[in-house]
Design a protein around this motif. Structure first.
Motif, PDB file in Angstrom:
ATOM      1  N   LEU A  46       0.847  -1.263  -0.346  1.00 40.08           N
ATOM      2  CA  LEU A  46      -0.078  -0.139  -0.727  1.00 40.08           C
ATOM      3  C   LEU A  46       0.976   1.297   0.293  1.00 40.08           C
ATOM      4  CD1 LEU A  46      -3.020  -0.764   2.750  1.00 40.08           C
ATOM      5  CD2 LEU A  46      -3.308  -0.904   0.115  1.00 40.08           C
ATOM      6  N   GLU A  47       0.536   1.809  -0.679  1.00 40.29           N
ATOM      7  CA  GLU A  47       1.090   3.459  -1.084  1.00 40.29           C
ATOM      8  C   GLU A  47       0.768   4.452  -0.190  1.00 40.29           C
ATOM      9  OE1 GLU A  47       3.650   5.951  -3.911  1.00 40.29           O
ATOM     10  OE2 GLU A  47       3.130   4.522  -4.247  1.00 40.29           O
ATOM     11  N   GLU A  48       0.309   4.730   0.430  1.00 38.93           N
ATOM     12  CA  GLU A  48      -0.328   5.952   0.972  1.00 38.93           C
ATOM     13  C   GLU A  48      -0.156   7.729   0.557  1.00 38.93           C
ATOM     14  OE1 GLU A  48      -0.880   7.215   5.533  1.00 38.93           O
ATOM     15  OE2 GLU A  48      -0.382   8.750   5.122  1.00 38.93           O
ATOM     16  N   SER A  50      -3.012   9.731   1.120  1.00 38.46           N
ATOM     17  CA  SER A  50      -3.875  10.670   2.317  1.00 38.46           C
ATOM     18  C   SER A  50      -4.665  10.128   3.029  1.00 38.46           C
ATOM     19  CB  SER A  50      -4.775  11.579   1.112  1.00 38.46           C
ATOM     20  OG  SER A  50      -6.028  11.206   1.037  1.00 38.46           O
ATOM     21  N   ARG A  51      -4.394  10.846   5.057  1.00 30.64           N
ATOM     22  CA  ARG A  51      -4.335  10.244   5.549  1.00 30.64           C
ATOM     23  C   ARG A  51      -5.241  11.276   6.510  1.00 30.64           C
ATOM     24  NH1 ARG A  51      -4.582   3.921   7.263  1.00 30.64           N
ATOM     25  NH2 ARG A  51      -5.206   4.582  10.065  1.00 30.64           N
ATOM     26  N   TYR A  60      -8.914   8.763   3.907  1.00 31.24           N
ATOM     27  CA  TYR A  60      -7.562   8.098   3.802  1.00 31.24           C
ATOM     28  C   TYR A  60      -8.544   7.207   2.605  1.00 31.24           C
ATOM     29  CZ  TYR A  60      -5.276   3.601   4.943  1.00 31.24           C
ATOM     30  OH  TYR A  60      -4.496   2.816   5.290  1.00 31.24           O
ATOM     31  N   TRP A  61      -6.652   7.414   1.672  1.00 28.65           N
ATOM     32  CA  TRP A  61      -6.971   6.702   0.476  1.00 28.65           C
ATOM     33  C   TRP A  61      -5.707   5.896   0.925  1.00 28.65           C
ATOM     34  CZ3 TRP A  61      -8.746   8.705  -4.609  1.00 28.65           C
ATOM     35  CH2 TRP A  61      -7.774   9.697  -4.260  1.00 28.65           C
ATOM     36  N   ASN A  62      -5.581   5.176  -0.604  1.00 29.95           N
ATOM     37  CA  ASN A  62      -3.883   4.696  -1.290  1.00 29.95           C
ATOM     38  C   ASN A  62      -3.779   3.861  -2.964  1.00 29.95           C
ATOM     39  OD1 ASN A  62      -2.768   4.033   2.330  1.00 29.95           O
ATOM     40  ND2 ASN A  62      -4.149   2.667   1.846  1.00 29.95           N
ATOM     41  N   ASP A  63      -2.973   4.104  -2.858  1.00 29.10           N
ATOM     42  CA  ASP A  63      -2.654   3.319  -4.012  1.00 29.10           C
ATOM     43  C   ASP A  63      -2.064   1.162  -4.434  1.00 29.10           C
ATOM     44  OD1 ASP A  63      -3.313   5.483  -5.790  1.00 29.10           O
ATOM     45  OD2 ASP A  63      -0.354   5.821  -5.971  1.00 29.10           O
TER      46      ASP A  63
END
Length: 257
Positions: A46-48, A50-51, A60-63
């Motif tokens: 997982l690459e964040e 924003s959080r 909050y989400w990830n690539d």
């Protein structure tokens, strides 16, 4: 009451149990390791993005970074050279993704020999006790190997001679591919083939023969011990990746209790 309403009600009351056959997907998920000079897939990551911060104050989400064949995943014909003219993962027939499944349990033999290969006689003996393999359905091959899935080294079980994990004999793979009505084979190991499959003839027979016949594979399943030998409805949910050779998938089993 409509059939769908009956199904929904049965799930709600527990008359039909939903069993999750999917391994959790994380950076610790075991992945296949091929020897040089072959290329290997990357671990899941997982690459964040924003959080709940200045990059995105209320979300909050990830690539995600992963391979198509990481964790519990679906193999489709184009994954292998023998099936290169077949369909990709976005084109899998829907009747394959929701289909009956049966469970063949060879865990006792695998406990004695991690290199155990399922043979035609083993499947025929199962049929003699349980009935024919399901038309357009799945054969789920229980080996008990899911108990090792929390540790990469235990799961691959490799030494100087290669990996030692159970699989299917070449003759049985050919028979399943050419003479049985199943749409695919599901396993608990890192791939549908045995750890010693590079030394078999043909190499990687489940990939070569089943995918070459337009059939499918499911790998790194869990909780097959919770399923009866017959009577399961399997639900397979891969990502419809255009041109994809496979996809991580959520795999659910509906079982009447």
């Amino acid at each position: 009451m409509s059939l769908l309403a009956q199904l929904s009600a049965a799930i709600g009351t527990g008359g039909i149990e939903v069993v999750d056959l999917t391994a959790p997907l994380s950076s610790r998920t075991p992945i296949l390791q091929l020897p040089e000079p072959f290329g290997n897939t990357i671990p899941f990551r997982l690459e964040e993005i924003s959080r709940y911060d200045e990059r995105g104050p209320r979300w909050y989400w990830n690539d995600i970074h992963t391979g198509e064949h990481t964790g519990t995943h679906l193999d489709v014909p184009v994954h292998w050279v023998s099936g290169k003219d077949g369909h990709d993962v976005s084109q899998v027939p829907l009747r394959t993704l929701i289909a009956p499944a049966v469970v063949l349990d060879a865990s006792d033999r695998v406990a004695e020999n991690p290199d155990f290969l399922l043979g035609i006689d083993d499947v025929r003996a199962w049929e003699a006790s349980n009935g024919p393999l399901p038309e357009g359905g799945w054969l789920l091959y229980r080996t008990g190997w899911d108990v090792h899935s929390g540790d990469q080294a235990e799961f691959l079980n490799a030494d100087d001679a290669g990996s030692h994990t159970p699989g299917v004999s070449p003759d049985c793979a050919r028979w399943l591919a050419e003479e049985t009505p199943i749409t695919g084979l599901g396993v608990e190991t890192v791939g549908t083939d045995a750890g010693q499959a590079p030394g078999l003839e043909p190499m990687f027979p489940c990939h070569e023969l089943l995918l070459g016949a337009g059939k499918h594979g499911l790998t790194q399943l869990q909780n097959l011990a919770s399923l009866p030998p017959t009577g399961t409805l399997l639900v397979v949910c891969p990502l419809p990746i255009v041109g994809g050779s496979g996809s991580p998938a959520r795999v659910l089993a509906l079982v009447e209790r």
